[in-house]
Scaffold this motif. Structure first.
Motif, PDB file in Angstrom:
ATOM      1  N   ALA A  17       7.190  -2.342  -5.552  1.00 41.65           N
ATOM      2  CA  ALA A  17       7.301  -3.702  -5.020  1.00 41.65           C
ATOM      3  C   ALA A  17       6.633  -3.805  -3.657  1.00 41.65           C
ATOM      4  O   ALA A  17       6.013  -4.817  -3.328  1.00 41.65           O
ATOM      5  CB  ALA A  17       8.767  -4.115  -4.919  1.00 41.65           C
ATOM      6  N   PHE A  18       6.728  -2.752  -2.856  1.00 38.32           N
ATOM      7  CA  PHE A  18       6.073  -2.725  -1.546  1.00 38.32           C
ATOM      8  C   PHE A  18       4.555  -2.795  -1.739  1.00 38.32           C
ATOM      9  O   PHE A  18       3.863  -3.555  -1.052  1.00 38.32           O
ATOM     10  CB  PHE A  18       6.462  -1.451  -0.806  1.00 38.32           C
ATOM     11  N   CYS A  19       4.042  -2.015  -2.680  1.00 34.75           N
ATOM     12  CA  CYS A  19       2.594  -2.001  -2.931  1.00 34.75           C
ATOM     13  C   CYS A  19       2.094  -3.360  -3.404  1.00 34.75           C
ATOM     14  O   CYS A  19       1.013  -3.811  -3.008  1.00 34.75           O
ATOM     15  CB  CYS A  19       2.263  -0.935  -3.969  1.00 34.75           C
ATOM     16  N   THR A  20       2.889  -4.036  -4.230  1.00 35.55           N
ATOM     17  CA  THR A  20       2.520  -5.370  -4.694  1.00 35.55           C
ATOM     18  C   THR A  20       2.432  -6.347  -3.523  1.00 35.55           C
ATOM     19  O   THR A  20       1.509  -7.162  -3.433  1.00 35.55           O
ATOM     20  CB  THR A  20       3.546  -5.882  -5.715  1.00 35.55           C
ATOM     21  N   ALA A  21       3.389  -6.249  -2.606  1.00 38.90           N
ATOM     22  CA  ALA A  21       3.435  -7.164  -1.466  1.00 38.90           C
ATOM     23  C   ALA A  21       2.217  -7.008  -0.566  1.00 38.90           C
ATOM     24  O   ALA A  21       1.689  -7.995  -0.038  1.00 38.90           O
ATOM     25  CB  ALA A  21       4.713  -6.957  -0.666  1.00 38.90           C
ATOM     26  N   VAL A  22       1.772  -5.769  -0.374  1.00 36.69           N
ATOM     27  CA  VAL A  22       0.642  -5.536   0.530  1.00 36.69           C
ATOM     28  C   VAL A  22      -0.685  -5.454  -0.207  1.00 36.69           C
ATOM     29  O   VAL A  22      -1.741  -5.294   0.418  1.00 36.69           O
ATOM     30  CB  VAL A  22       0.849  -4.237   1.348  1.00 36.69           C
TER      31      VAL A  22
END
Length: 279
Positions: A17-22
């Motif tokens: 989810a962190f990778c998707t956000a950035v």
């Protein structure tokens, strides 16, 4: 979003989810600092309202889990996060060796809440405060002296019948906009139909209140004069000097009475409760 940073602020592990956000792959995130990951130059970050790095320092200094409202610039634009951050301690020395963060994106939730709040407070046609919320404003200020200004558009019903509701709505929107510009307060309301009111937190004298009303009326007349159909419209006004302890119902009623007296004279008259009509 979940991430783990070392004491220097380097991201050691992040979830999908962190990778998707950035909008970056995990291998391009891990081992990098905040500025690189979020694509914000350090000098831009330091001149902005972003607080992510500062809150990491707060958590380390507090040595306990903290909750924050944060804003970050993600691949989807500026996002609002509800973030928990907690320090990670060395098992032997109890020194802090990093932090863990867990964040939930509440951007849409806050937008929905703001929209709902706005709709419950605003008149849909003019975006001024509605009658119900304006009553709340008066109630919240009933322990102080203040000034209430009441307005209505003379002959509006006949104007609507002659030219139709679309043009009538345009008149109401012009009046609303000129009220907003004339009075430096957030508390301007449409009470219904062609009736408007303004809450002024100061206990103005009759002279000061009338001067502010006259300035508004003159500017409004100028704006309406640009359309031959509107140029004959005038707005009458009533002034009420509320004293501590007056209920909203009493203030609105007194404002209505003052306005009725002004309407008897017409032509853009102004009347203060307890005083003679000022034509």
């Amino acid at each position: 979003m979940v991430w783990y940073k070392d004491i220097k602020g380097i991201h050691l592990h992040v979830n999908d989810a962190f990778c998707t956000a950035v909008s970056k792959r995990k291998k391009d995130v891990e081992g990098k600092d905040h500025y690189y990951i979020w694509g914000i130059p350090r000098e831009v970050y330091e001149a902005s309202d972003y607080v992510c790095v500062e809150t990491e320092e707060d958590v380390i200094n507090a040595r306990k889990t903290c909750l924050y409202d944060e804003e970050v610039m993600s691949a989807q634009g500026l996002r609002k996060l509800k973030t928990y951050k907690t320090p990670i301690f060395d098992e032997d020395s109890q020194d802090i060796i990093g932090t863990v963060g867990i964040a939930r994106d509440v951007t849409q939730e806050k937008e929905y809440r703001s929209t709902i709040q706005r709709l419950t407070r605003e008149d849909q046609l003019t975006s001024l405060l509605n009658r119900e919320y304006f009553y709340d404003v008066l109630k919240q200020n009933d322990r102080q002296a203040y000034t209430l200004l009441s307005f209505d558009v003379e002959g509006f019903h006949g104007f609507n019948e002659r030219y139709g509701h679309p043009l009538g709505d345009a008149v109401l929107q012009i009046v609303a906009e000129e009220l907003r510009l004339a009075f430096t307060t957030n508390h301007v309301a449409r009470l219904g139909g062609d009736e408007f009111a303004v809450f002024l937190p100061d206990a103005l004298s009759d002279e000061a209140a009338e001067a502010s009303v006259r300035a508004f009326q003159e500017q409004l007349a100028f704006m309406l004069s640009m359309d031959d159909r509107m140029k004959h419209l005038r707005v009458n006004a009533g002034i009420v000097h509320a004293v501590p302890g007056m209920t909203p119902e009493r203030v609105i009623r007194d404002g209505g009475r003052a306005l009725d007296r002004a309407k008897e004279v017409g032509g853009g008259a102004c009347c203060s409760s307890g005083e003679s009509v000022m034509a």
